[in-house]
Design a protein around this motif. Sequence first.
Motif, PDB file in Angstrom:
ATOM      1  N   ARG A 227      -1.127 -11.866   7.269  1.00 14.85           N
ATOM      2  CA  ARG A 227      -0.677 -13.255   8.023  1.00 14.85           C
ATOM      3  C   ARG A 227      -0.544 -12.975   9.055  1.00 14.85           C
ATOM      4  O   ARG A 227      -0.077 -11.685   9.823  1.00 14.85           O
ATOM      5  N   TRP A 228      -1.439 -13.412   9.677  1.00 14.61           N
ATOM      6  CA  TRP A 228      -1.496 -13.944  11.031  1.00 14.61           C
ATOM      7  C   TRP A 228      -1.828 -15.342  11.725  1.00 14.61           C
ATOM      8  O   TRP A 228      -2.469 -16.016  11.787  1.00 14.61           O
ATOM      9  N   ASN A 229      -1.078 -15.142  13.033  1.00 12.65           N
ATOM     10  CA  ASN A 229      -0.536 -16.573  14.037  1.00 12.65           C
ATOM     11  C   ASN A 229      -1.664 -16.358  15.124  1.00 12.65           C
ATOM     12  O   ASN A 229      -1.593 -15.691  16.025  1.00 12.65           O
ATOM     13  N   SER A 230      -2.936 -16.614  15.403  1.00 13.35           N
ATOM     14  CA  SER A 230      -3.268 -16.355  16.169  1.00 13.35           C
ATOM     15  C   SER A 230      -3.247 -17.683  17.264  1.00 13.35           C
ATOM     16  O   SER A 230      -2.623 -18.838  17.170  1.00 13.35           O
ATOM     17  N   GLU A 231      -3.106 -16.827  18.690  1.00 10.83           N
ATOM     18  CA  GLU A 231      -3.307 -18.206  20.283  1.00 10.83           C
ATOM     19  C   GLU A 231      -4.437 -18.427  20.627  1.00 10.83           C
ATOM     20  O   GLU A 231      -5.165 -18.630  21.537  1.00 10.83           O
TER      21      GLU A 231
ATOM     22  N   GLY B 287      -4.097 -12.910  21.584  1.00  7.15           N
ATOM     23  CA  GLY B 287      -3.044 -13.583  20.145  1.00  7.15           C
ATOM     24  C   GLY B 287      -2.281 -12.065  19.737  1.00  7.15           C
ATOM     25  O   GLY B 287      -2.604 -10.944  20.108  1.00  7.15           O
ATOM     26  N   ARG B 288      -1.312 -12.903  18.751  1.00  3.07           N
ATOM     27  CA  ARG B 288      -0.551 -12.242  18.038  1.00  3.07           C
ATOM     28  C   ARG B 288      -0.734 -10.851  16.994  1.00  3.07           C
ATOM     29  O   ARG B 288      -1.812 -11.309  16.572  1.00  3.07           O
ATOM     30  N   PRO B 289      -1.019  -9.523  16.914  1.00  4.00           N
ATOM     31  CA  PRO B 289      -0.907  -8.873  15.853  1.00  4.00           C
ATOM     32  C   PRO B 289      -0.945  -9.475  14.338  1.00  4.00           C
ATOM     33  O   PRO B 289       0.160  -9.805  14.733  1.00  4.00           O
ATOM     34  N   PRO B 290      -1.728  -9.169  13.747  1.00  8.06           N
ATOM     35  CA  PRO B 290      -1.204  -9.594  12.323  1.00  8.06           C
ATOM     36  C   PRO B 290      -0.504  -9.342  11.351  1.00  8.06           C
ATOM     37  O   PRO B 290       0.385  -7.494  12.478  1.00  8.06           O
ATOM     38  N   ASN B 291       0.283 -10.105  10.802  1.00  3.31           N
ATOM     39  CA  ASN B 291       1.808  -9.368  10.393  1.00  3.31           C
ATOM     40  C   ASN B 291       1.062  -8.452   8.775  1.00  3.31           C
ATOM     41  O   ASN B 291       0.615  -9.300   7.877  1.00  3.31           O
ATOM     42  N   ILE B 292       1.431  -7.758   8.114  1.00  6.29           N
ATOM     43  CA  ILE B 292       1.641  -6.853   6.981  1.00  6.29           C
ATOM     44  C   ILE B 292       1.890  -6.794   5.504  1.00  6.29           C
ATOM     45  O   ILE B 292       3.325  -6.196   6.289  1.00  6.29           O
ATOM     46  N   ALA B 293       2.639  -7.785   4.979  1.00  8.43           N
ATOM     47  CA  ALA B 293       4.198  -7.793   4.419  1.00  8.43           C
ATOM     48  C   ALA B 293       3.138  -7.062   3.402  1.00  8.43           C
ATOM     49  O   ALA B 293       4.350  -6.793   2.369  1.00  8.43           O
ATOM     50  N   GLY B 294       2.984  -6.618   3.080  1.00  8.41           N
ATOM     51  CA  GLY B 294       2.806  -5.703   1.575  1.00  8.41           C
ATOM     52  C   GLY B 294       1.354  -4.986   1.410  1.00  8.41           C
ATOM     53  O   GLY B 294       0.037  -5.860   1.949  1.00  8.41           O
ATOM     54  N   VAL B 295       1.306  -3.698   1.194  1.00  7.48           N
ATOM     55  CA  VAL B 295      -0.127  -3.463   0.737  1.00  7.48           C
ATOM     56  C   VAL B 295      -0.068  -2.445  -0.568  1.00  7.48           C
ATOM     57  O   VAL B 295       0.534  -1.786  -0.822  1.00  7.48           O
ATOM     58  N   LYS B 296      -1.669  -2.355  -1.626  1.00  8.46           N
ATOM     59  CA  LYS B 296      -1.699  -1.797  -2.478  1.00  8.46           C
ATOM     60  C   LYS B 296      -2.421  -0.963  -3.036  1.00  8.46           C
ATOM     61  O   LYS B 296      -3.788  -1.635  -2.506  1.00  8.46           O
ATOM     62  N   PHE B 297      -3.098  -0.266  -3.494  1.00  4.77           N
ATOM     63  CA  PHE B 297      -3.418   0.922  -3.255  1.00  4.77           C
ATOM     64  C   PHE B 297      -3.972   0.052  -4.503  1.00  4.77           C
ATOM     65  O   PHE B 297      -3.512   0.379  -5.997  1.00  4.77           O
ATOM     66  N   THR B 298      -5.371   0.671  -4.833  1.00  4.25           N
ATOM     67  CA  THR B 298      -6.253  -0.112  -6.378  1.00  4.25           C
ATOM     68  C   THR B 298      -6.841   1.496  -6.818  1.00  4.25           C
ATOM     69  O   THR B 298      -7.961   1.486  -5.478  1.00  4.25           O
TER      70      THR B 298
END
Length: 493
Positions: A26-30, A1-12
């Motif tokens: 966001r992840w589109n699995s095949e 499958g495709r690797p996940p798409n990371i739209a943003g990262v926040k440090f807490t």
Amino acid sequence: GRPPNIAGVKFTSTPGDEIVLDVNLRWNSETMVKLAIVAMSGLSVSAGVANIQMSGHLRIVFKPLLPVIPGFAAVTMSFLGDPHIEVKVAGAVKVLALVPGLERFLLGMVSSALSKFMVAPHQLTLPVLPGDFQELLPQPRGILQVKVVRAAGLPQVNMMNSRMLSFVPGFSTDPYCKLTVSGQTKDQIEVTEESPATLSPEWATKMTFVIEDLATQSIKVEVFDSDELTQGMTDSLMGVGVCQLGTASITWMPSGADKDMPLGANNPGGQVKQVEVALTKTLLTTGRANKTHYAGTVFLELKYSPLHKSMKEFNNSSIQADGGSKLWAKLKKGARDAGAFERSQALTLEKTQLAQVFLFVKVERAQDLSMVSSFDGQVDPLVSIKIVEPSKVDTVWASSTSTKPDTQNPVWNEEFYVLRSDLSTLSTFSIVFEVFDGDNLMESMLGNAKNEFLGRCTIRMDDVFANQRIRQSYDLTDIHCGRLYLEISVQYY
């Protein structure tokens, strides 16, 4: 499958020994999952999930932090809330015609599996270095008291119901409410009594739940129509909804709105939250327009009390914040005329008497259990747990683990919660753990258990109070071998 798409990262930032990253994923699995469906006629068709699309907020925690490479011992991951999931079905043209609702069924299956796997408070733990990572699992943080007040606007689900038959058993609508709070290791479920022949039931039922993470956990609210003729086997779902405990939309009621609920330590003013939970026909969506329909409202009252690890911590909590407790105000007024030392002692004593006890018991595993003589030559162990008075005659609480088949080294990791208000007498009690061969439990209950008993260990409650938390193994007595691994802790609220 495709690797996940990371739209943003926040440090807490957190005060603990950890690093927290919140990731918009966001992840589109095949992935291809095949199903075989066999009809009553013998006709067999195949279908499958050809694609799963998922998006949500994933929390990644690196802990505990270490001064050596790689800098942490493990990684935990969990979704903050249910992720959005879309399922595409292979062979849908023929299969969906034969099996209506298949796509929704597959979506429910995927959502349920993911929710029990890594939707907070559930989490996936990936060890990086060797070690015991039980401490990384979510721990009880507070007690949530719930009053299921009433419901309104419920739909009519009994098609045979009419005014003429509404008071005839089996034809009337008799709703009851089921509440579920999911946790890392167990689901807590409580149910009200049924309310006969009404679409506007009033229950006023009180329930108590143990909370691991107030910010991410929720209450699943379901209303069913009780079917007396089938004794609950075919109860119809009237509506379902979710109450997110951490939502900002929950407002506070004035102090004392529910005088029957005991005051919670460090709970601002001892206030109660009033919540209206809107019900729909289903919680599932398929990526298309959500066609769920309004199915009534359930009215709840909530009170949350954080747990305190010691009585000193409880006594130092802001129980008197906001002037919330009339009882506490009277205690303060009655102690003003005493000296400083006497006043401090009086307040501490009375405050201690307000405390309630949360006892946490975890049966982790057993080792080298005795092989008993049974008709099948196997050992299927379970653990019976009892809290007994000093006389060891009266049992004040009892439960048991599940049965593990055919093993002398069973692993349970099962948790039990005990809430008690009798703090002054509880310290004189004992917890008795008895291991049985569950294969012949019925014979044990009938008194013919000389071969089924596998040993016991007894822990005094005053030892638990003195240590606050015990995690160790115990030799099983009254038998020649075996050890039981336990965790027991006590907290206050």
